[in-house]
Design a protein around this motif. Structure first.
Motif, PDB file in Angstrom:
ATOM      1  N   VAL A  44       0.643  15.074   8.056  1.00 55.28           N
ATOM      2  CA  VAL A  44       2.168  14.694   8.014  1.00 55.28           C
ATOM      3  C   VAL A  44       2.754  15.870   9.153  1.00 55.28           C
ATOM      4  N   GLN A  45       2.226  17.207   9.171  1.00 52.84           N
ATOM      5  CA  GLN A  45       2.869  18.088  10.261  1.00 52.84           C
ATOM      6  C   GLN A  45       2.753  17.683  11.754  1.00 52.84           C
ATOM      7  N   VAL A  46       1.643  16.964  11.965  1.00 55.17           N
ATOM      8  CA  VAL A  46       1.385  16.481  13.321  1.00 55.17           C
ATOM      9  C   VAL A  46       2.284  15.523  13.342  1.00 55.17           C
ATOM     10  N   ALA A  47       2.206  14.366  12.621  1.00 56.00           N
ATOM     11  CA  ALA A  47       3.115  13.295  12.859  1.00 56.00           C
ATOM     12  C   ALA A  47       4.601  13.305  12.932  1.00 56.00           C
ATOM     13  N   SER A  48       4.953  14.527  12.150  1.00 59.81           N
ATOM     14  CA  SER A  48       6.350  15.004  12.104  1.00 59.81           C
ATOM     15  C   SER A  48       6.765  15.252  13.610  1.00 59.81           C
ATOM     16  N   ILE A  85       0.998  -1.130  -0.068  1.00 59.63           N
ATOM     17  CA  ILE A  85      -0.176  -0.030   0.059  1.00 59.63           C
ATOM     18  C   ILE A  85       1.006   1.125   0.013  1.00 59.63           C
ATOM     19  N   THR A  86       0.855   2.206  -0.902  1.00 61.45           N
ATOM     20  CA  THR A  86       1.451   3.530  -1.061  1.00 61.45           C
ATOM     21  C   THR A  86       0.615   4.612  -0.842  1.00 61.45           C
ATOM     22  N   GLU A  87       1.122   5.399  -0.033  1.00 57.16           N
ATOM     23  CA  GLU A  87       0.223   6.678   0.165  1.00 57.16           C
ATOM     24  C   GLU A  87       1.026   7.786  -0.202  1.00 57.16           C
ATOM     25  N   GLY A  92      10.418  10.908   3.928  1.00 53.94           N
ATOM     26  CA  GLY A  92      10.084  10.122   2.747  1.00 53.94           C
ATOM     27  C   GLY A  92       9.318  11.150   1.584  1.00 53.94           C
ATOM     28  N   LYS A  93       9.197  10.301   0.553  1.00 46.41           N
ATOM     29  CA  LYS A  93       8.506  11.131  -0.448  1.00 46.41           C
ATOM     30  C   LYS A  93       6.912  10.397  -0.327  1.00 46.41           C
ATOM     31  N   GLU A 127       1.134  -9.393   8.467  1.00 43.92           N
ATOM     32  CA  GLU A 127       2.360  -8.784   9.125  1.00 43.92           C
ATOM     33  C   GLU A 127       2.604  -7.471   8.069  1.00 43.92           C
ATOM     34  N   VAL A 128       2.508  -6.325   8.813  1.00 46.44           N
ATOM     35  CA  VAL A 128       2.827  -5.152   8.091  1.00 46.44           C
ATOM     36  C   VAL A 128       4.172  -4.288   8.410  1.00 46.44           C
ATOM     37  N   GLU A 129       4.772  -4.063   7.479  1.00 46.53           N
ATOM     38  CA  GLU A 129       6.040  -3.173   7.574  1.00 46.53           C
ATOM     39  C   GLU A 129       5.985  -1.933   6.939  1.00 46.53           C
ATOM     40  N   ARG A 130       6.408  -0.733   7.737  1.00 47.98           N
ATOM     41  CA  ARG A 130       6.508   0.506   6.864  1.00 47.98           C
ATOM     42  C   ARG A 130       7.916   0.699   6.504  1.00 47.98           C
ATOM     43  N   THR A 131       8.035   0.848   5.179  1.00 44.72           N
ATOM     44  CA  THR A 131       9.235   1.049   4.722  1.00 44.72           C
ATOM     45  C   THR A 131       9.690   2.266   4.061  1.00 44.72           C
ATOM     46  N   GLU A 132       8.872   3.152   4.257  1.00 48.56           N
ATOM     47  CA  GLU A 132       8.968   4.453   3.988  1.00 48.56           C
ATOM     48  C   GLU A 132       7.894   5.386   4.541  1.00 48.56           C
ATOM     49  N   CYS A 133       8.339   6.566   5.317  1.00 54.14           N
ATOM     50  CA  CYS A 133       7.345   7.301   5.760  1.00 54.14           C
ATOM     51  C   CYS A 133       7.451   9.049   5.574  1.00 54.14           C
ATOM     52  N   TYR A 134       6.557   9.350   5.235  1.00 54.09           N
ATOM     53  CA  TYR A 134       6.442  10.981   4.858  1.00 54.09           C
ATOM     54  C   TYR A 134       6.764  11.786   6.314  1.00 54.09           C
TER      55      TYR A 134
END
Length: 212
Positions: free
Chosen positions: A164-168, A156-158, A199-200, A188-195
């Motif tokens: 994003v400002q809050v999550a940062s 799943i790509t978002e 990340g982009k 099983e879920v792994e986050r491999t990139e994060c805004y």
């Protein structure tokens, strides 16, 4: 260059609708100096992507005319100060009641989303649950897309993160989202990139849970 010109034209359409509220295709054609065929191509693309919607407006005489207006997503294209206000409120809450209260707030949001999402996952295999989760996230403004790799891994790509400002600042938001995905997908879920980590995009790799 053509793609850049199309993006600019569509942004101009969004700005016009933000300023005017509603416009007909004919009105936009005149303002933009485009042909009727060209404006309708842009309007169709914007409508398909969820930025605008069309409705019928009563005319004083003659047949009703079709007018275009921004959707909720289209309106979100324009900057708002919601994130700044949210950050201020969370900081105030943390200072006055402690960081544990902020943790509980994000966990409560996670549980609420889990409760609303679980019924939509019932009876579906992992592929169906992944598609449904992408649809839910898409509806919430994350511009989510689901795909499957050759080795059977789902992704799943978002391409957007509304918080994003809050999550940062508050990493609890990202942690709770990952926990939510694992619970909804039962996988099983792994986050491999994060805004929020620079990340982009946010990217999740999903595999069948061990033992399934």
């Amino acid at each position: 260059m053509k793609r850049e010109e199309e993006r600019t034209t569509r942004e101009r359409i969004l700005f016009m609708l933000k300023q005017q509220g509603t416009l007909t295709a004919r009105e936009m054609t005149a303002d933009l100096g485009l042909t009727g065929m060209a404006i309708r191509r842009h309007l169709t693309a914007l409508e398909q992507d969820g930025w605008i919607e069309v409705r019928e407006a009563r005319a004083t005489a003659g047949r009703p005319s079709s007018v275009y207006q921004l959707t909720v997503r289209g309106d979100s294209f324009f900057p708002k100060s919601y994130s700044s206000l949210t950050l201020e409120l969370l900081e105030e809450l943390s200072d006055s009641a402690g960081s544990g209260v902020v943790d509980a707030l994000f966990e409560s949001r996670r549980d609420k989303l889990l409760h609303s999402g679980l019924p939509q996952m019932e009876g579906q295999d992992l592929a169906g649950r992944v598609e449904e989760l992408a649809r839910i996230q898409n509806a919430n403004g994350y511009m989510a897309d689901a795909s499957r790799e050759e080795d059977g891994t789902y992704v799943i790509t978002e391409m957007n993160c509304p918080i994003v400002q809050v999550a940062s600042v508050y990493k609890q938001a990202c942690r709770c989202e990952l926990e939510l995905f694992r619970s909804l997908l039962q996988a099983e879920v792994e986050r491999t990139e994060c805004y929020a980590d620079g990340g982009k995009r946010c990217k999740y790799e999903i595999r069948e849970a061990s033992g399934n």
